[in-house]
Design a protein around this motif. Sequence first.
Motif, PDB file in Angstrom:
ATOM      1  N   LYS A  59       0.833  -1.205   0.000  1.00 46.81           N
ATOM      2  CA  LYS A  59       0.000   0.000   0.000  1.00 46.81           C
ATOM      3  C   LYS A  59       0.868   1.255   0.000  1.00 46.81           C
ATOM      4  CE  LYS A  59      -3.932  -1.949   2.555  1.00 46.81           C
ATOM      5  NZ  LYS A  59      -4.686  -1.866   3.833  1.00 46.81           N
ATOM      6  N   ARG A  60       1.873   1.264   0.840  1.00 46.98           N
ATOM      7  CA  ARG A  60       2.733   2.442   0.939  1.00 46.98           C
ATOM      8  C   ARG A  60       3.557   2.629  -0.337  1.00 46.98           C
ATOM      9  NH1 ARG A  60       6.810   2.841   5.932  1.00 46.98           N
ATOM     10  NH2 ARG A  60       7.882   1.238   4.709  1.00 46.98           N
ATOM     11  N   ASP A  61       4.056   1.538  -0.890  1.00 45.89           N
ATOM     12  CA  ASP A  61       4.848   1.623  -2.122  1.00 45.89           C
ATOM     13  C   ASP A  61       4.001   2.162  -3.280  1.00 45.89           C
ATOM     14  OD1 ASP A  61       6.960   0.613  -0.740  1.00 45.89           O
ATOM     15  OD2 ASP A  61       6.838  -1.413  -1.573  1.00 45.89           O
ATOM     16  N   ASN A  62       2.798   1.650  -3.381  1.00 47.47           N
ATOM     17  CA  ASN A  62       1.914   2.109  -4.466  1.00 47.47           C
ATOM     18  C   ASN A  62       1.583   3.590  -4.317  1.00 47.47           C
ATOM     19  OD1 ASN A  62       1.824  -0.439  -5.590  1.00 47.47           O
ATOM     20  ND2 ASN A  62      -0.034  -1.041  -4.496  1.00 47.47           N
ATOM     21  N   LEU A  63       1.429   4.016  -3.068  1.00 50.23           N
ATOM     22  CA  LEU A  63       1.111   5.415  -2.816  1.00 50.23           C
ATOM     23  C   LEU A  63       2.279   6.315  -3.206  1.00 50.23           C
ATOM     24  CD1 LEU A  63      -1.496   6.647  -1.610  1.00 50.23           C
ATOM     25  CD2 LEU A  63      -0.252   6.922   0.531  1.00 50.23           C
ATOM     26  N   GLN A  64       3.480   5.873  -2.919  1.00 49.49           N
ATOM     27  CA  GLN A  64       4.659   6.651  -3.272  1.00 49.49           C
ATOM     28  C   GLN A  64       4.799   6.793  -4.784  1.00 49.49           C
ATOM     29  OE1 GLN A  64       7.843   4.565  -1.246  1.00 49.49           O
ATOM     30  NE2 GLN A  64       7.697   5.866   0.562  1.00 49.49           N
ATOM     31  N   GLU A  66       2.364   6.504  -6.986  1.00 44.92           N
ATOM     32  CA  GLU A  66       1.234   7.285  -7.468  1.00 44.92           C
ATOM     33  C   GLU A  66       1.444   8.781  -7.243  1.00 44.92           C
ATOM     34  OE1 GLU A  66      -3.614   7.724  -6.759  1.00 44.92           O
ATOM     35  OE2 GLU A  66      -2.452   6.203  -5.663  1.00 44.92           O
ATOM     36  N   SER A  67       2.203   9.125  -6.217  1.00 45.50           N
ATOM     37  CA  SER A  67       2.400  10.538  -5.886  1.00 45.50           C
ATOM     38  C   SER A  67       3.274  11.271  -6.897  1.00 45.50           C
ATOM     39  CB  SER A  67       3.044  10.665  -4.505  1.00 45.50           C
ATOM     40  OG  SER A  67       4.399  10.241  -4.546  1.00 45.50           O
ATOM     41  N   SER A  68       4.039  10.537  -7.705  1.00 47.84           N
ATOM     42  CA  SER A  68       4.999  11.115  -8.665  1.00 47.84           C
ATOM     43  C   SER A  68       6.218  11.713  -7.978  1.00 47.84           C
ATOM     44  CB  SER A  68       4.345  12.204  -9.537  1.00 47.84           C
ATOM     45  OG  SER A  68       3.311  11.647 -10.310  1.00 47.84           O
ATOM     46  N   LEU A  69       6.306  11.545  -6.663  1.00 45.69           N
ATOM     47  CA  LEU A  69       7.454  12.080  -5.922  1.00 45.69           C
ATOM     48  C   LEU A  69       8.568  11.055  -5.783  1.00 45.69           C
ATOM     49  CD1 LEU A  69       5.616  14.000  -3.044  1.00 45.69           C
ATOM     50  CD2 LEU A  69       6.485  14.909  -5.216  1.00 45.69           C
ATOM     51  N   TYR A  70       8.285   9.821  -6.166  1.00 43.88           N
ATOM     52  CA  TYR A  70       9.265   8.739  -6.075  1.00 43.88           C
ATOM     53  C   TYR A  70       9.402   8.047  -7.424  1.00 43.88           C
ATOM     54  CZ  TYR A  70       9.290   9.070  -0.982  1.00 43.88           C
ATOM     55  OH  TYR A  70       9.435   9.517   0.312  1.00 43.88           O
ATOM     56  N   THR A  71      10.567   7.519  -7.670  1.00 43.86           N
ATOM     57  CA  THR A  71      10.791   6.734  -8.883  1.00 43.86           C
ATOM     58  C   THR A  71      10.233   5.326  -8.685  1.00 43.86           C
ATOM     59  OG1 THR A  71      12.940   5.850  -8.156  1.00 43.86           O
ATOM     60  CG2 THR A  71      12.927   8.020  -9.220  1.00 43.86           C
ATOM     61  N   SER A  72      10.317   4.515  -9.721  1.00 47.21           N
ATOM     62  CA  SER A  72       9.840   3.131  -9.621  1.00 47.21           C
ATOM     63  C   SER A  72      10.694   2.306  -8.657  1.00 47.21           C
ATOM     64  CB  SER A  72       9.846   2.471 -11.003  1.00 47.21           C
ATOM     65  OG  SER A  72      11.150   2.519 -11.575  1.00 47.21           O
ATOM     66  N   ASP A  73      11.884   2.818  -8.333  1.00 48.34           N
ATOM     67  CA  ASP A  73      12.767   2.157  -7.359  1.00 48.34           C
ATOM     68  C   ASP A  73      12.610   2.754  -5.965  1.00 48.34           C
ATOM     69  OD1 ASP A  73      13.854   0.514  -9.346  1.00 48.34           O
ATOM     70  OD2 ASP A  73      15.307   2.062  -9.913  1.00 48.34           O
ATOM     71  N   PHE A  74      11.571   3.574  -5.796  1.00 48.91           N
ATOM     72  CA  PHE A  74      11.244   4.195  -4.516  1.00 48.91           C
ATOM     73  C   PHE A  74      12.346   5.137  -4.012  1.00 48.91           C
ATOM     74  CE2 PHE A  74       9.344  -0.072  -4.712  1.00 48.91           C
ATOM     75  CZ  PHE A  74       8.014   0.306  -4.822  1.00 48.91           C
ATOM     76  N   SER A  78      13.934  14.182  -5.822  1.00 44.89           N
ATOM     77  CA  SER A  78      14.932  15.231  -5.573  1.00 44.89           C
ATOM     78  C   SER A  78      16.313  14.617  -5.358  1.00 44.89           C
ATOM     79  CB  SER A  78      14.522  16.070  -4.360  1.00 44.89           C
ATOM     80  OG  SER A  78      14.369  15.261  -3.219  1.00 44.89           O
ATOM     81  N   ASP A  79      16.363  13.381  -4.887  1.00 47.24           N
ATOM     82  CA  ASP A  79      17.645  12.666  -4.750  1.00 47.24           C
ATOM     83  C   ASP A  79      18.013  11.981  -6.066  1.00 47.24           C
ATOM     84  OD1 ASP A  79      17.845  13.352  -2.048  1.00 47.24           O
ATOM     85  OD2 ASP A  79      16.662  11.601  -1.438  1.00 47.24           O
ATOM     86  N   TYR A  80      16.990  11.528  -6.766  1.00 47.10           N
ATOM     87  CA  TYR A  80      17.226  10.792  -8.013  1.00 47.10           C
ATOM     88  C   TYR A  80      17.962  11.646  -9.046  1.00 47.10           C
ATOM     89  CZ  TYR A  80      16.108   9.041 -12.684  1.00 47.10           C
ATOM     90  OH  TYR A  80      16.183   8.648 -13.992  1.00 47.10           O
ATOM     91  N   VAL A  81      17.562  12.916  -9.197  1.00 45.52           N
ATOM     92  CA  VAL A  81      18.168  13.753 -10.243  1.00 45.52           C
ATOM     93  C   VAL A  81      19.663  13.955 -10.007  1.00 45.52           C
ATOM     94  CG1 VAL A  81      16.039  14.967 -10.847  1.00 45.52           C
ATOM     95  CG2 VAL A  81      17.485  15.869  -9.014  1.00 45.52           C
ATOM     96  N   ASP A  82      20.096  13.850  -8.749  1.00 44.96           N
ATOM     97  CA  ASP A  82      21.525  14.023  -8.457  1.00 44.96           C
ATOM     98  C   ASP A  82      22.356  12.869  -9.003  1.00 44.96           C
ATOM     99  OD1 ASP A  82      21.117  16.416  -7.135  1.00 44.96           O
ATOM    100  OD2 ASP A  82      20.835  15.452  -5.183  1.00 44.96           O
ATOM    101  N   SER A  83      21.709  11.733  -9.234  1.00 42.18           N
ATOM    102  CA  SER A  83      22.441  10.558  -9.721  1.00 42.18           C
ATOM    103  C   SER A  83      22.361  10.407 -11.237  1.00 42.18           C
ATOM    104  CB  SER A  83      21.885   9.286  -9.056  1.00 42.18           C
ATOM    105  OG  SER A  83      20.529   9.079  -9.422  1.00 42.18           O
ATOM    106  N   LEU A  95      11.746  17.847 -12.499  1.00 41.00           N
ATOM    107  CA  LEU A  95      11.158  18.085 -11.175  1.00 41.00           C
ATOM    108  C   LEU A  95       9.890  18.921 -11.269  1.00 41.00           C
ATOM    109  CD1 LEU A  95      14.300  18.746  -8.929  1.00 41.00           C
ATOM    110  CD2 LEU A  95      13.034  16.624  -9.234  1.00 41.00           C
ATOM    111  N   SER A  96       9.898  19.926 -12.137  1.00 44.71           N
ATOM    112  CA  SER A  96       8.725  20.791 -12.298  1.00 44.71           C
ATOM    113  C   SER A  96       7.507  19.983 -12.734  1.00 44.71           C
ATOM    114  CB  SER A  96       9.027  21.880 -13.334  1.00 44.71           C
ATOM    115  OG  SER A  96       7.876  22.661 -13.566  1.00 44.71           O
ATOM    116  N   LYS A  97       7.697  19.092 -13.690  1.00 45.72           N
ATOM    117  CA  LYS A  97       6.586  18.273 -14.178  1.00 45.72           C
ATOM    118  C   LYS A  97       6.022  17.385 -13.071  1.00 45.72           C
ATOM    119  CE  LYS A  97       5.350  14.797 -17.637  1.00 45.72           C
ATOM    120  NZ  LYS A  97       4.684  13.956 -16.624  1.00 45.72           N
ATOM    121  N   HIS A  98       6.904  16.758 -12.288  1.00 44.75           N
ATOM    122  CA  HIS A  98       6.461  15.839 -11.237  1.00 44.75           C
ATOM    123  C   HIS A  98       5.760  16.591 -10.095  1.00 44.75           C
ATOM    124  CE1 HIS A  98       8.114  11.815 -12.321  1.00 44.75           C
ATOM    125  NE2 HIS A  98       8.800  12.558 -13.181  1.00 44.75           N
ATOM    126  N   ILE A  99       6.230  17.787  -9.793  1.00 48.26           N
ATOM    127  CA  ILE A  99       5.576  18.594  -8.758  1.00 48.26           C
ATOM    128  C   ILE A  99       4.157  18.962  -9.197  1.00 48.26           C
ATOM    129  CG2 ILE A  99       5.596  20.820  -7.565  1.00 48.26           C
ATOM    130  CD1 ILE A  99       8.675  20.660  -7.591  1.00 48.26           C
TER     131      ILE A  99
END
Length: 325
Positions: A59-64, A66-74, A78-83, A95-99
């Motif tokens: 449930k929590r993973d799906n919510l994350q 769905e929020s567009s704030l997390y990648t498919s790897d959870f 904001s941390d993902y773009v640094d990598s 980031l603008s699109k996901h926000i």
Amino acid sequence: MKENQIKKEEIEYKSSRISKRALALLVDVFLTIFTALILFACFNGLASNTPFALEEKSKRDNLQIESSLYTSDFVLISDYVDSTSFSTREKNEYLSKHIEDFYSNPAFIVGIDPYKQYEERKLKALDGTTFLFIESEGKIKENELADPSSILSFYKNEIENECLKYLYSNEIYINSNKFFFILSFVVGAASLTLSFLVYYLILPLTAFKKGKRTIGMAIFKIGLVGKNGLSLKALPYLGRVVFDYFVFIWLSFVSFLIPWGISFTMLLFSKRCQSLDDYVLNQYKVDISRDDIYLDYGDYKSHKENRDKASIENKDFEIETKKNR
């Protein structure tokens, strides 16, 4: 009758030094906590794979996701773009699109208009004296004169300080986190209890039966005796374990270690150097580096007879030696 005989025999022990008791306590606490952490890691791994835990995690993973704030790897975006090898402008666009996707999702935004507040924060954002965003043709756009890195920092702060607040306020997310908090607490309490029982109950009643010693007490030659000078029986010792468990673990947990402070103060200033549990239960921790602790009066009598016999044999040997000279 036996107690009167024991008193006449005057079983005496030297009080254990406070420094030795403190070191013994440190050893026991370290072993208890270290073992509890190992047990927690094992038990928590098992508990996290139960059907109920896996369902809540799903449930929590799906919510994350769905929020567009997390990648498919959870990973938080904001941390993902640094990598990534994206350019700064590409990161800003991502980031603008996901926000915007997050603020337009009714699963997280109900009865409020956070997107309007988001746009207001955009128009107020500055890099020194330069505005990061400008309003053009009825839309708010990134200012081409502004440093893209400053705009990137704005998006990251928006995600971490604003978007996540709405995500964490989601009822499903709250219930899921509550479930895992309770699960961790129960597993932690069970791990600590089991570790405590091993070092403070099982070992003193088996391996270190005389003097009901813990490992730390055994290392520093400390024993536990009752008011009659004999080793504690199983039932009185069990009472001590129960007292220590609830007072020094759980009561201390909710009262910011107050029982520990009281106990240490009593140990320093009481006439017989008794800690809180010693005083309440009328028991004593003694130095047994030169003395032994007796299980009962028969054990004491047997030791005394053997000691007296050895003493006589030594004296006879000395007399015979002198005669031979």
